[in-house]
Design a protein around this motif. Structure first.
Motif, PDB file in Angstrom:
ATOM      1  N   TYR A 242      -8.973  11.529  25.691  1.00  0.00           N
ATOM      2  CA  TYR A 242      -8.261  10.305  25.390  1.00  0.00           C
ATOM      3  C   TYR A 242      -8.319   9.449  26.642  1.00  0.00           C
ATOM      4  O   TYR A 242      -8.028   9.937  27.735  1.00  0.00           O
ATOM      5  CB  TYR A 242      -6.804  10.620  25.008  1.00  0.00           C
ATOM      6  CG  TYR A 242      -6.733  11.527  23.808  1.00  0.00           C
ATOM      7  CD1 TYR A 242      -6.644  10.994  22.530  1.00  0.00           C
ATOM      8  CD2 TYR A 242      -6.810  12.914  23.956  1.00  0.00           C
ATOM      9  CE1 TYR A 242      -6.622  11.826  21.417  1.00  0.00           C
ATOM     10  CE2 TYR A 242      -6.794  13.748  22.849  1.00  0.00           C
ATOM     11  CZ  TYR A 242      -6.704  13.206  21.589  1.00  0.00           C
ATOM     12  OH  TYR A 242      -6.692  14.023  20.495  1.00  0.00           O
ATOM     13  N   VAL A 243      -8.731   8.194  26.505  1.00  0.00           N
ATOM     14  CA  VAL A 243      -8.825   7.325  27.674  1.00  0.00           C
ATOM     15  C   VAL A 243      -7.839   6.179  27.565  1.00  0.00           C
ATOM     16  O   VAL A 243      -7.548   5.687  26.477  1.00  0.00           O
ATOM     17  CB  VAL A 243     -10.259   6.775  27.896  1.00  0.00           C
ATOM     18  CG1 VAL A 243     -11.218   7.886  28.261  1.00  0.00           C
ATOM     19  CG2 VAL A 243     -10.771   6.000  26.702  1.00  0.00           C
ATOM     20  N   ARG A 244      -7.334   5.820  28.717  1.00  0.00           N
ATOM     21  CA  ARG A 244      -6.409   4.691  28.831  1.00  0.00           C
ATOM     22  C   ARG A 244      -6.767   3.937  30.108  1.00  0.00           C
ATOM     23  O   ARG A 244      -7.418   4.481  31.005  1.00  0.00           O
ATOM     24  CB  ARG A 244      -4.964   5.167  28.896  1.00  0.00           C
ATOM     25  CG  ARG A 244      -4.674   5.999  30.143  1.00  0.00           C
ATOM     26  CD  ARG A 244      -3.170   6.118  30.390  1.00  0.00           C
ATOM     27  NE  ARG A 244      -2.844   7.049  31.451  1.00  0.00           N
ATOM     28  CZ  ARG A 244      -2.924   6.775  32.762  1.00  0.00           C
ATOM     29  NH1 ARG A 244      -3.340   5.610  33.185  1.00  0.00           N
ATOM     30  NH2 ARG A 244      -2.575   7.693  33.659  1.00  0.00           N
ATOM     31  N   PRO A 245      -6.347   2.672  30.189  1.00  0.00           N
ATOM     32  CA  PRO A 245      -6.571   1.946  31.437  1.00  0.00           C
ATOM     33  C   PRO A 245      -5.810   2.620  32.580  1.00  0.00           C
ATOM     34  O   PRO A 245      -4.693   3.112  32.383  1.00  0.00           O
ATOM     35  CB  PRO A 245      -5.994   0.554  31.162  1.00  0.00           C
ATOM     36  CG  PRO A 245      -5.843   0.454  29.689  1.00  0.00           C
ATOM     37  CD  PRO A 245      -5.669   1.853  29.186  1.00  0.00           C
ATOM     38  N   ALA A 246      -6.410   2.646  33.747  1.00  0.00           N
ATOM     39  CA  ALA A 246      -5.694   3.133  34.922  1.00  0.00           C
ATOM     40  C   ALA A 246      -4.603   2.120  35.267  1.00  0.00           C
ATOM     41  O   ALA A 246      -4.728   0.928  34.980  1.00  0.00           O
ATOM     42  CB  ALA A 246      -6.655   3.306  36.092  1.00  0.00           C
ATOM     43  N   VAL A 247      -3.547   2.611  35.881  1.00  0.00           N
ATOM     44  CA  VAL A 247      -2.438   1.765  36.329  1.00  0.00           C
ATOM     45  C   VAL A 247      -2.215   2.023  37.819  1.00  0.00           C
ATOM     46  O   VAL A 247      -2.676   3.040  38.355  1.00  0.00           O
ATOM     47  CB  VAL A 247      -1.153   2.048  35.513  1.00  0.00           C
ATOM     48  CG1 VAL A 247      -1.339   1.644  34.047  1.00  0.00           C
ATOM     49  CG2 VAL A 247      -0.745   3.508  35.615  1.00  0.00           C
ATOM     50  N   PRO A 248      -1.530   1.114  38.510  1.00  0.00           N
ATOM     51  CA  PRO A 248      -1.326   1.298  39.949  1.00  0.00           C
ATOM     52  C   PRO A 248      -0.737   2.661  40.323  1.00  0.00           C
ATOM     53  O   PRO A 248      -1.067   3.217  41.371  1.00  0.00           O
ATOM     54  CB  PRO A 248      -0.387   0.149  40.332  1.00  0.00           C
ATOM     55  CG  PRO A 248      -0.741  -0.941  39.358  1.00  0.00           C
ATOM     56  CD  PRO A 248      -1.023  -0.202  38.065  1.00  0.00           C
ATOM     57  N   GLU A 249       0.083   3.227  39.454  1.00  0.00           N
ATOM     58  CA  GLU A 249       0.679   4.528  39.743  1.00  0.00           C
ATOM     59  C   GLU A 249      -0.366   5.663  39.790  1.00  0.00           C
ATOM     60  O   GLU A 249      -0.073   6.750  40.268  1.00  0.00           O
ATOM     61  CB  GLU A 249       1.771   4.859  38.707  1.00  0.00           C
ATOM     62  CG  GLU A 249       2.989   3.964  38.797  1.00  0.00           C
ATOM     63  CD  GLU A 249       2.784   2.570  38.186  1.00  0.00           C
ATOM     64  OE1 GLU A 249       3.566   1.674  38.528  1.00  0.00           O
ATOM     65  OE2 GLU A 249       1.854   2.379  37.388  1.00  0.00           O
ATOM     66  N   ASP A 250      -1.570   5.401  39.297  1.00  0.00           N
ATOM     67  CA  ASP A 250      -2.643   6.403  39.342  1.00  0.00           C
ATOM     68  C   ASP A 250      -3.328   6.473  40.703  1.00  0.00           C
ATOM     69  O   ASP A 250      -4.148   7.363  40.943  1.00  0.00           O
ATOM     70  CB  ASP A 250      -3.703   6.098  38.274  1.00  0.00           C
ATOM     71  CG  ASP A 250      -3.200   6.307  36.868  1.00  0.00           C
ATOM     72  OD1 ASP A 250      -2.473   7.297  36.634  1.00  0.00           O
ATOM     73  OD2 ASP A 250      -3.527   5.481  35.996  1.00  0.00           O
ATOM     74  N   LEU A 251      -3.012   5.569  41.587  1.00  0.00           N
ATOM     75  CA  LEU A 251      -3.684   5.500  42.888  1.00  0.00           C
ATOM     76  C   LEU A 251      -3.592   6.815  43.655  1.00  0.00           C
ATOM     77  O   LEU A 251      -4.596   7.284  44.227  1.00  0.00           O
ATOM     78  CB  LEU A 251      -3.084   4.359  43.702  1.00  0.00           C
ATOM     79  CG  LEU A 251      -3.938   3.729  44.769  1.00  0.00           C
ATOM     80  CD1 LEU A 251      -5.251   3.199  44.221  1.00  0.00           C
ATOM     81  CD2 LEU A 251      -3.173   2.602  45.449  1.00  0.00           C
ATOM     82  N   THR A 252      -2.443   7.461  43.662  1.00  0.00           N
ATOM     83  CA  THR A 252      -2.280   8.734  44.369  1.00  0.00           C
ATOM     84  C   THR A 252      -3.162   9.814  43.765  1.00  0.00           C
ATOM     85  O   THR A 252      -3.806  10.581  44.489  1.00  0.00           O
ATOM     86  CB  THR A 252      -0.800   9.171  44.335  1.00  0.00           C
ATOM     87  OG1 THR A 252      -0.021   8.153  44.949  1.00  0.00           O
ATOM     88  CG2 THR A 252      -0.596  10.483  45.059  1.00  0.00           C
ATOM     89  N   THR A 253      -3.234   9.867  42.446  1.00  0.00           N
ATOM     90  CA  THR A 253      -4.100  10.835  41.765  1.00  0.00           C
ATOM     91  C   THR A 253      -5.556  10.579  42.122  1.00  0.00           C
ATOM     92  O   THR A 253      -6.296  11.511  42.451  1.00  0.00           O
ATOM     93  CB  THR A 253      -3.902  10.754  40.236  1.00  0.00           C
ATOM     94  OG1 THR A 253      -2.548  11.083  39.931  1.00  0.00           O
ATOM     95  CG2 THR A 253      -4.845  11.683  39.496  1.00  0.00           C
ATOM     96  N   LEU A 254      -5.984   9.325  42.075  1.00  0.00           N
ATOM     97  CA  LEU A 254      -7.373   8.980  42.381  1.00  0.00           C
ATOM     98  C   LEU A 254      -7.719   9.346  43.823  1.00  0.00           C
ATOM     99  O   LEU A 254      -8.804   9.871  44.097  1.00  0.00           O
ATOM    100  CB  LEU A 254      -7.623   7.494  42.114  1.00  0.00           C
ATOM    101  CG  LEU A 254      -7.512   7.083  40.644  1.00  0.00           C
ATOM    102  CD1 LEU A 254      -7.535   5.568  40.513  1.00  0.00           C
ATOM    103  CD2 LEU A 254      -8.595   7.726  39.816  1.00  0.00           C
ATOM    104  N   ARG A 255      -6.814   9.096  44.751  1.00  0.00           N
ATOM    105  CA  ARG A 255      -7.036   9.461  46.151  1.00  0.00           C
ATOM    106  C   ARG A 255      -7.186  10.986  46.289  1.00  0.00           C
ATOM    107  O   ARG A 255      -8.083  11.471  46.950  1.00  0.00           O
ATOM    108  CB  ARG A 255      -5.884   8.980  47.029  1.00  0.00           C
ATOM    109  CG  ARG A 255      -6.055   9.361  48.506  1.00  0.00           C
ATOM    110  CD  ARG A 255      -4.788   9.119  49.320  1.00  0.00           C
ATOM    111  NE  ARG A 255      -4.129   7.875  49.028  1.00  0.00           N
ATOM    112  CZ  ARG A 255      -4.139   6.803  49.816  1.00  0.00           C
ATOM    113  NH1 ARG A 255      -4.788   6.828  50.958  1.00  0.00           N
ATOM    114  NH2 ARG A 255      -3.499   5.719  49.468  1.00  0.00           N
TER     115      ARG A 255
END
Length: 186
Positions: free
Chosen positions: A7-20
């Motif tokens: 399932y895909v959704r747009p990334a949100v600013p709160e995802d920044l820590t996960t992406l890092r």
């Protein structure tokens, strides 16, 4: 291997820590497993946040309300240092920053997300999808070739200068469901 449903959704600013965190994990794994310095440069939160705000980055989950397990960024423009003016004139999408969280690697998630990106690109009017891979990561090159991508050329002196492309492919991917509107930039 049949990948799990995603399932895909747009990334949100709160995802920044996960992406890092995923980038750091991937950089460590690449260094140990392949001796590659890919993603060893510092994480650029402002650039990543800009891509999120443009709607170019998506997060993939194994359940509609689940924790993210992978990401990719799909842009409507390529870098003129990498692609020729003739190539840039062709309607295309540019795949970047594909990462599968290490605990979920090897399950076909990356391949399923690629197929989603190819279908989404075709639906948005692109004829091809392109990417620039880390020049020294020959394992990654082999992976993309195995997924049906074609090596275009390698640009000397550019760390991510191994250029690949494939045809955008219309059709629905039954393994990937979009949650709401995915506002990829046009």
């Amino acid at each position: 291997m049949t990948p799990p449903p995603l399932y895909v959704r747009p990334a949100v600013p709160e995802d920044l820590t996960t992406l890092r965190g995923w980038r750091q994990e991937a950089a460590g794994w690449l260094a140990v497993r392949h001796g590659s310095d890919q993603w060893s440069k510092p994480f650029r939160p402002r650039l990543t946040l800009s891509l999120i705000e443009q709607g170019a980055t998506v997060m993939a989950m194994l359940a509609p309300e689940g924790e993210p397990v992978a990401t990719l960024t799909l842009l409507p423009h390529g870098h003129p240092r990498l692609w020729t003016p003739a190539e840039l004139a062709v309607p295309a999408r540019y795949l970047r920053k594909v990462v599968v969280a290490r605990p979920h690697a090897g399950r076909g998630i990356g391949a399923a997300l690629q197929q989603w990106a190819l279908a989404r690109a075709a639906a948005d009017g692109a004829r091809v999808v392109r990417l620039a891979a880390w020049t020294g990561n020959t394992g990654l090159h082999a992976y993309y070739l195995g997924q049906g991508w074609r090596h275009v050329r390698t640009v000397p002196g550019i760390p991510a200068g191994a250029l690949f492309e494939t045809t955008a492919q219309a059709g629905r991917n039954p393994r990937v469901t979009e949650l709401g509107r995915i506002p990829l930039p046009a």
